[in-house]
Design an enzyme around this catalytic site. Structure first.
Site: not given
Ligand code: NAP
Length: 307
Positions: A133, A136-137
């Site tokens: 992701c 997300c990261d």
């Protein structure tokens, strides 16, 4: 035991659309979602191909709007993890950590999850340098070098997104041609931070305490090469979240379920919608269409049971 006419499992775009249509059709329904609304779409940074939003819309923002819209029509939403789905006579029992729910019909809209590479080092660094992701990261990789594995829409779009943070982004693809849509390909090719490593597969992720490199293999020559990177983003397709119904319906090798154009599965009262279904195009726009169709078919199914 709670009794409902319909349980919708999964709160991605397909589940929300089913919920919206069910609520408007006055079906006594509950949507059960274990996490945040929106499913995979919610972790997509920016969605540019969902009609009605010129300029695009953030995935999470779209998901929250779907949630708000469905609730405004009175859809009940339960936050729980469905642990088991059982068929008893012509009813379904849906088990969560809370009270079980008995339902006449179920729409399974549990979507799909990322497919793992299955190479050495991948699980060791999962969440610590190997990610599925970018939204997300990605921000953890400011001024770093990352590799994105895959050549589909997800890989190439997320590689472009990662250039916001990373100094350099490699796209590692097993063929010499991308699967991604032409427009997305063009953008990636024009991006100076992106370098393509063609005809290459990841053999292993290397590092002591953190990711230090990926060992890639040229599929034509079998030659190995270590490419220094700080992180690896894997986008090599998806697997359906269909474990709940593995004893009820057949799936293909990646867990996807076949349904007809009414979203019927062959088990009376059990419908599928969205990415979990075998289909040629997995997009928000096709997921919401599935959800709407499934809910309207449930309405007919429930009426036929009353007769
Ligand atoms: P995908 O389209 O199935 O692409 C998977 C990619 O990974 C392909 O390039 C494939 O290579 C490669 N691959 C598969 N297994 C591999 C392995 N073991 N090792 C190395 N490479 C491997 O999956 P996706 O990109 O996740 O997209 C899923 C669906 O969501 C698609 O329908 C896509 O169109 C949609 N999506 C759309 C958008 C958008 O429209 N903006 C964004 C994201 C996703 P080959 O090409 O050689 O098969």
């Amino acid at each position: 035991m709670l009794e409902k006419e319909l349980v919708i499992i999964g709160g991605g775009p397909a589940g929300y659309a089913a919920g919206l249509y069910a609520a408007r059709a006055d079906i006594n329904a509950v949507l059960i979602e274990r996490g945040m609304p929106g499913g995979q779409a919610a972790s997509t940074e920016w969605i540019e191909n969902y009609p009605g939003f010129p300029g695009g819309i953030g995935g999470l923002d779209l998901a929250l709007k779907m949630d708000e819209q469905a609730r405004s029509f009175g859809l009940e939403i339960m936050n729980a993890d469905v642990e088991k789905l059982e068929r008893q006579g012509d009813e379904f029992i849906v088990y969560t950590a809370q009270e079980p729910v008995k339902a006449k019909a179920v729409i399974l809209a549990t979507g799909a999850k990322p497919q793992f590479l299955g190479v050495e080092g991948e699980s060791k660094f999962h969440g610590r340098g190997v990610s599925y992701c970018a939204t997300c990261d990605g921000a953890f990789f400011r001024d770093k070098t990352v590799a994105v594995v895959g050549g589909g829409d997800a890989a190439v779009e997320e590689a472009i997104f990662l250039t916001k943070f990373a100094r350099k982004v490699y796209i590692i693809h097993r063929r010499g041609e991308l699967r991604a849509t032409k427009l997305i390909q063009k953008r990636a090719m024009a991006n100076e931070k992106i370098e393509f490593l063609w005809f290459s597969v990841v053999d292993r992720v290397l590092g002591e305490d953190k990711v230090e490199a990926v060992r890639i293999k040229d599929v034509r020559t079998e030659a190995m090469q270590d490419v220094p990177v700080d992180g690896v983003f894997v986008y090599v397709g998806t697997r359906a979240n269909s474990d709940l119904v593995q004893d009820l319906v057949e799936t293909d090798a990646r867990g996807y379920i076949a349904a007809n154009d009414k979203m019927e599965t062959g088990v009376p009262g059990l419908y599928v919608a969205g990415d979990i279904r075998q289909k040629p195009l997995r997009q928000v726009v096709t997921a919401v269409a599935d959800g709407a169709v499934a809910a309207m078919e449930v309405e007919k199914y429930l009426a036929s049971r009353e007769e």
